[in-house]
Design an enzyme around this catalytic site. Structure first.
Site, PDB file in Angstrom:
ATOM      1  N   PHE A   1      -5.056  -1.578  -2.081  1.00  0.00           N
ATOM      2  CA  PHE A   1      -5.375  -1.627  -0.645  1.00  0.00           C
ATOM      3  C   PHE A   1      -4.504  -2.643   0.085  1.00  0.00           C
ATOM      4  CE2 PHE A   1      -9.363  -1.014  -3.140  1.00  0.00           C
ATOM      5  CZ  PHE A   1      -9.449   0.360  -2.989  1.00  0.00           C
TER       6      PHE A   1
ATOM      7  N   GLY B   1      -5.190   4.536  -7.978  1.00  0.00           N
ATOM      8  CA  GLY B   1      -6.426   5.255  -7.692  1.00  0.00           C
ATOM      9  C   GLY B   1      -6.185   6.386  -6.722  1.00  0.00           C
TER      10      GLY B   1
ATOM     11  N   ASN C   1      -3.828  18.074  -3.400  1.00  0.00           N
ATOM     12  CA  ASN C   1      -5.015  18.281  -4.225  1.00  0.00           C
ATOM     13  C   ASN C   1      -6.240  18.003  -3.362  1.00  0.00           C
ATOM     14  OD1 ASN C   1      -7.282  17.786  -5.917  1.00  0.00           O
ATOM     15  ND2 ASN C   1      -5.940  17.305  -7.634  1.00  0.00           N
ATOM     16  N   PRO C   2      -6.942  19.031  -2.954  1.00  0.00           N
ATOM     17  CA  PRO C   2      -8.058  18.825  -2.010  1.00  0.00           C
ATOM     18  C   PRO C   2      -9.166  17.946  -2.557  1.00  0.00           C
ATOM     19  CG  PRO C   2      -7.886  21.153  -2.658  1.00  0.00           C
ATOM     20  CD  PRO C   2      -6.709  20.450  -3.251  1.00  0.00           C
TER      21      PRO C   2
ATOM     22  N   GLU D   1      -4.486   6.066   4.489  1.00  0.00           N
ATOM     23  CA  GLU D   1      -4.970   5.133   5.509  1.00  0.00           C
ATOM     24  C   GLU D   1      -5.549   5.793   6.759  1.00  0.00           C
ATOM     25  OE1 GLU D   1      -2.105   1.375   5.008  1.00  0.00           O
ATOM     26  OE2 GLU D   1      -1.213   3.310   4.545  1.00  0.00           O
TER      27      GLU D   1
END
Lengths: 743, 327, 189
Positions: free
Chosen positions: A237, A464, A628-629, A703
């Site tokens: 992050f 991630g 990739n949904p 984001e």
């Protein structure tokens, strides 16, 4: 393969505890343990440092302070980005911020190191620090540029005249607090000496290439001798874009001792040593006609910066591309405080900026008596209003309309504080979302082994974000292989370099590079087969070639890739693919390339106690094509929840007497927990393809979820209570005075 | 964390004697003590592990009350059918505290003597009279949003963080203490805790040679029991303000009430003033408001926590309304 | 080190106590190790036994990443000492399943995308397994409407409240709830 909801390929490793993070590598043998001692003043000088007791403590191998730390390379500002620069530690007796490392204690066990760290005696002469943003808010300077090289100030038209002449005005001040990335894996590093003078650095980081240069620059080593290994990263992050004291101190100790040393920050140290989102004070001015059309927009932002390492979040930059208005102004100002450096925290600038701007838009809608969705639609621009270039693929209005429909926006209480269910005051809120899409240089190597499996190598990380999974999909599609025959090898600086994970560019940079590498590899394979009389494809038309299921077929003829490789490349065959810096790609100057969204939230506010709870949330996004949904939805929802936290919970408090963060743990710095997030939360992505962004048509999603989502929650709180809070987060004490009397 | 020696106690009286030695401390769940030891706030030289002593049972008392063994885990107490049906305020308080994992470890005795969550107590570089007598109170003049509004002193404005103890206070619990010589004494929970005064490091009347062996709950008052906890996030956070209320009402009149606050003082705050303002008064909002005013009469804000005065009043009013309205 | 604390006192507590030789029953295996009494169960697992599936997120009981099952109950391994757990049965994420033999809860997490970075995941999974046992035993929670009732319905609200001791900064919360619900409906234990 691209576009399928494939499960994370690294899922079974992570779900069984077999994925090894930075502190968990054993291949270099038993490491020593380092523990950092931090300064207990915020500004001043070490007058005495006594390490004798610590050095004599059981198991202690080394106590490193500025008195015995090796010479280090300087932080070189000619290197364009901070994360690639040297980060020298323990360089002298001066203290620049509270918690700054003053010693590293290295011992045989963690328990010994932690205990001995407490035995290092340090005396200080405290200086007068500037710690309080409120006190120095007006003592500002103008940074040359803001983050990512964006212009500090912009002006279009004549704002003062446009605003003065507007029929309806909003002119409000908003404040946002210090916030932290706080991934659950604390920053950690293990450094092992290797060979003559090489270092293997296992580190939790987002940009492998930057970590290598930063370690090498600090330790004054040839970057080729620094080998970064970071296959799994427990969240970043922004806080792991660069490496920090844990890595530099572990590296210096490992070199001094000739043994592997590992150092992790304690959770409390993470609050002092990796940087935070700057606190900000933001003035937003909106001037509109009674029809809701904006005549003037201004966003003026003041933030803190560390005096030595300037950081200017691009807080006022987002509004530059958001709404049409002929008269516009944005500015960024900094006040230098003796606090840890500001740094990128998920959606830097965009998150706090959108929180304010989209709150102000809600205030304008309220002043106009207009539906907030309609107000935004009325101000949809046809071209980027400041850059005066077309949008590549803008679908904000579709997001707004689709979101309103799915959410049931028509049921929104038209009057604030008008709906009550038992103890709860109910409100709806919404916000628009926009975020720039970026591209950076990335190289990927795709290698086809003689057994017909592909290996994709890059120093790109998976923090991630799903890199392992989507590169498997892109590689499988590119070479016509089943997913299980594509292996992804990430996070090693010995692989081709990338811009890593950050700025929402990682997925598109690396996928585009894989896509191109696969094309180059297909050409190599076809060239080999078509020119080979032993191949059934000999002499066929390459433009008709179809790669699927491990074979290449042209017309009725086909051959297994394995056969082609075995015959022509017995050691395997490889090709590279690249993306380039967006500044060198004309699309990024000819078009305004962004992602978009619309957030809708329903909250309940306890009518007696002002406790605010999210009841449901729905956001609709336009982000180009989605790899990739399943993983995309997860990441978008994660961002939305960050917005919820920013609106209602997250706030790090500086004690202006010491410069220390007071609430520096997870009991004091509140982030959302399961109980805060209703099961009724969803992210919907519109079908899309942005042909200006890259050949895959995809844009970043890391984001945009957080951009504006906090404002949707804040606006829902206003709708529920009639109380407008402009000092974020919206906590109990700020709502309590405006609650109804008890009956 | 400093070095210490460790022993697992098998005999209760021997454990009391062992822990009476200088530098020794009991450890049971460890959820608070180890947290503090890692930060060098607590530094025992010897730990006596009492978690396996036979003090886990929850037993009926002849008077219709309940005795909760000091080693009963918070989860077990909260889930005990007798506690749930006869003392629901205690169950509610327990499950509003900490997390499932922590409640599975935390003991009843340990919960009673847990230390404050004042961030300055947790920061060994800050002045704190509780951690380091004579070093001052950094919370006064500092960030004191979670701090005390009742019963504080110029030495200390910390709060007691327990939920469980607040409910026990409203239930007139007694705490059973065993001395090394085998003698037992019982102390009313309101007498167990101390206000900070100028000795905030002494938080209760537990002697060095004593161990908490149990908590005795008298038969409950008839009426409705409610625990209401107010906090910023929905779970896993200490109380800003909490209220434990037991209200016995009859045909619109309150006959008897017990009121205790959490998160407002150095100890669970029993408000006899509120109880007096309720007794024999009509069960309606102006009564509750009078009780709230009485309860908070001496409240003092320190800046960031000023809002807790009004918050405590409103929380009490609503809790009383619910407790009286449903009985 | 506090001001009232004399130098000599502090020094006297530096000498490391002799390592304790202990046996721990971990994932149905008896493991012998010699640990400093100060060693948390978490560090014993991670640093001595190299079972690093159990994660250190905060080391102070504020995140849940270190959750393991002790005698079937979920606890935080960071806030307990290794020496306190002889005679206990300790189950870690590694004992629940491996990549080729996933525990149903692990499979549900993979299927529902109940994680992103994966660092809080072992703690979430161990916590979920322990939590379902608590629900089956009828334990109340903060959102249970009537704590006096011994029956607890496994609603989404109950799952969310009971899992609140496990922070996921990637915020995979809705997917975790879906995984647990799916796993419970599938009869996972």
């Amino acid at each position: 393969m691209i576009g399928q909801a494939v499960n994370r390929v690294d899922g079974p490793l992570k779900a069984t505890g077999r994925a090894a993070y930075a502190y968990e590598h054993w291949e270099a043998g038993q490491p020593l343990y380092g523990f950092i001692v931090g300064a207990t003043i915020g500004k001043g000088r070490i007058t005495r440092i006594d390490t004798e007791d610590a050095e004599g403590a059981p198991g202690v191998q080394l106590v490193m302070t500025y008195l015995n730390a090796p010479a280090q390379g300087p932080r070189d500002e000619s290197i364009p980005f901070e994360y690639w620069r040297a980060q020298p530690m323990l360089t002298g007796p001066d203290i620049h911020f509270y918690g700054e490392p003053v010693a590293l204690v290295v011992a045989e066990t963690f328990e010994q190191a932690r205990d001995a760290a407490d035995l290092v005696e340090v005396e200080y002469r405290a200086g007068r620090g500037r710690f309080d943003f409120g006190e120095f808010e007006d003592d500002t300077y103008i940074p040359k540029t803001v983050n990512a090289g964006l212009p500090t100030d912009t002006a279009v038209g004549d704002f003062d005249a446009g605003f003065a002449g507007a029929e309806v005005k909003v002119d409000q001040q908003y404040t946002t607090p210090y916030e932290f990335s706080m991934p659950i894996e604390p920053n950690a590093s293990m450094v092992a000496p290797h060979g003559d003078d090489d270092l293997v650095v296992y580190v939790s980081c987002q940009i492998t290439d930057a970590a290598r240069d930063s370690v090498a620059g600090t330790l004054m080593m040839d970057p080729e001798r620094v080998h970064i290994v970071t296959p799994f990263v427990g969240g970043g992050f922004g806080s792991k874009l660069g490496i920090h004291s844990e890595t530099i101190l572990a590296a210096m100790a490992a070199r001094a001792l000739g043994r592997p040393v590992k150092v992790t920050l304690t959770r409390q140290q993470v609050f002092q040593l990796v940087g935070m989102r700057p606190t900000s004070s933001q003035r937003v001015r909106l001037g509109a006609g009674h029809d809701g059309r904006l005549a003037a927009i201004a966003h003026d932002v003041t933030m803190h910066t560390n005096p030595d390492v300037e950081y200017a979040e691009q807080t006022a930059a987002t509004v530059r591309s958001l709404y049409a208005a002929p008269h516009r102004l944005t500015s960024h100002r900094l006040t230098a405080l003796d606090l840890p450096r500001g740094t990128d925290v998920r959606a830097p600038g965009e998150a706090p900026g959108m929180l304010s701007v989209e709150s102000a838009m809600d205030e304008l809608a309220d002043a106009l008596g207009m539906d907030p969705v309609e107000l935004r639609i009325r101000n949809e621009p046809t071209v980027d209003p400041e850059r005066n270039v077309p949008y590549s693929d803008r679908h904000l209005v579709e997001c707004l309309r689709e979101g309103a429909r799915r959410f049931g926006w028509e049921n929104r209480p038209a009057t604030p504080a008008s709906v009550r269910e038992g103890r709860w005051l109910i409100g709806y809120g919404m916000s628009a979302a926009i975020r720039g899409h970026f591209q950076g240089p990335t190289t990927v190597r795709v290698r086809l082994e003689p057994d017909g499996t592909a290996v994709i190598q890059t120093d790109m990380t998976d923090i991630g974000t799903g890199t392992y999974t989507i590169l498997t999909q892109v590689g499988a599609e590119g070479l016509g292989l089943p997913l299980e025959r594509v292996r992804i090898d990430l996070g090693r600086s010995d692989h081709p370099s990338s811009w890593g994970s950050g700025g929402s560019w990682g997925a598109t940079n690396s996928s585009t590079a894989v896509h191109r590498a696969c094309a180059a590899l297909r050409t190599k394979l076809l060239d080999a087969a078509l020119g080979d009389t032993r191949s059934p494809l000999h002499g066929q038309d390459p433009s008709a070639a179809v790669f699927s299921d491990g074979d290449v077929a042209i017309g009725g003829a086909s051959e297994a890739l394995r056969e082609i490789v075995a015959r022509h490349h017995p050691d395997g065959v490889e090709a590279e693919g690249q993306t380039r810096f967006m500044g060198d790609d004309p699309n990024y100057s000819d078009y305004s390339i962004n992602t978009y969204g619309a957030h809708f939230a329903e909250v309940g506010v306890d009518a007696d106690t002002a406790e605010t709870r999210l009841r449901r949330m729905l956001s609709v996004f336009s982000v180009g094509r989605v790899f990739n949904p399943k993983t995309a939805r997860s990441q978008l929802i994660g961002g939305m929840i960050w917005g919820v936290g920013a609106a209602l919970e997250e706030e790090a408090v500086v004690d202006p007497r010491s410069g220390a963060f007071v609430n520096r743990d997870f009991a004091g710095y509140l982030v959302p927990v399961h109980g805060d997030i209703p099961a009724d939360i969803d992210a919907v992505v519109l079908e899309g393809y942005d042909d200006k962004a890259n050949p895959l048509g995809a844009k970043g999603i890391g984001e945009v979820g957080i951009c504006g989502s906090g404002a949707a929650v804040a606006n829902a709180v206003f709708n529920a209570t009639g109380v407008r809070v402009r000092d974020f987060p919206i906590t109990i004490e700020k709502l309590l005075p405006g609650l109804p009397a008890m009956v | 964390m400093r070095s210490f020696t460790y022993e697992r106690a098998t005999d209760t009286r021997a454990a009391v004697a062992a822990a009476a030695q200088p530098g020794a401390k009991f450890i049971s769940g460890g959820t608070n003590l180890l947290d503090l030891m890692k930060l060098d706030i607590e530094y025992p030289s010897h730990l006596v592990d009492i978690s396996r002593l036979p003090l886990r049972d929850i037993e009926e008392l002849p008077d219709g009350g309940l005795r909760i063994g000091a080693q009963a885990r918070n989860s077990d107490v909260a889930a005990d059918p007798r506690v749930r049906t006869r003392y629901p305020v205690l169950s509610e308080a327990l499950v509003s505290g900490a997390s499932g994992q922590l409640r599975n470890k935390a003991s009843t005795g340990g919960n009673l003597v847990q230390r404050t969550r004042c961030p300055y107590f947790y920061d060994t570089a800050a002045g704190c009279n509780k951690r380091d007598p004579g070093s001052g109170c950094a919370a006064i003049g500092g960030f004191n949003r979670i701090h005390a509004i009742l019963g504080a002193s110029e030495s200390c404005i910390a709060t007691h963080p327990s939920d469980m103890a607040v409910a026990m206070t409203a239930l007139d619990a007694e705490i059973e203490l065993l001395r090394a010589d085998g003698s037992v004494r019982r102390v009313a929970i309101t007498d167990f805790y101390r206000l900070p005064g100028d000795t905030p490091h002494i938080e209760n009347v537990l002697g060095d040679d004593e161990m908490i062996t149990g908590v005795l709950l008298p038969p409950p008052l008839p009426g409705r029991q409610i625990y209401r906890k107010v906090r910023d996030r929905a779970s896993y956070e200490f109380a800003l303000v909490s209220v434990a209320a037991v209200v016995s009402a009859d045909r619109g009149t309150i006959r008897e009430a017990r009121v205790a606050f959490g998160g407002v003082a150095h100890k669970p705050w029993r408000s006899v003033e509120a109880e007096d303002a309720l007794t024999d008064h009509p069960a309606r909002m102006d009564t509750y408001r009078a009780a709230a005013e009485a309860a908070l009469r001496g409240a003092v804000g320190r800046g960031d926590n000023d809002f807790k005065i009004e918050l405590a009043k409103r929380t009490l009013c609503r809790t009383l309304a619910q407790a009286a309205g449903a009985s | 080190m506090s001001a009232s604390d004399t130098h000599a006192m502090r020094r006297s507590q530096v000498e490391t106590a002799p390592p304790s030789a202990i046996k721990l029953n971990i994932n149905d295996q008896v493991r012998q190790l010699a640990v400093d009494p100060r060693t948390s169960l978490l560090d014993a697992l991670r640093e001595h036994l190299r079972l690093s599936g159990t994660k250190k997120g905060c080391d102070h009981g504020q995140c849940g990443a270190c959750t393991v099952l002790i005698n079937g109950r979920r606890v935080l391994s960071c806030l307990t000492l290794a020496v306190m757990h002889e005679d206990d049965e300790i189950m870690t994420i590694e004992g629940l399943g491996d990549p080729d033999h996933l525990h149903p809860m692990q499979r549900a997490f993979v299927e529902c995308d109940g994680f992103q970075c994966g660092y809080c995941t072992p703690g979430q999974i161990c916590s979920a397994v322990g939590m379902l046992a608590e629900v089956r035993a009828g334990w109340p929670s903060h959102v249970t409407t009537d704590v006096s009732s011994s029956r607890v319905a496994l609603t989404d609200d109950e799952i969310r409240e009971r899992m609140s001791g496990n922070i996921c900064r990637c915020a995979a919360y809705p997917n975790i709830v879906a995984a647990i619900r799916g796993s419970a409906e599938g009869g996972a234990t």
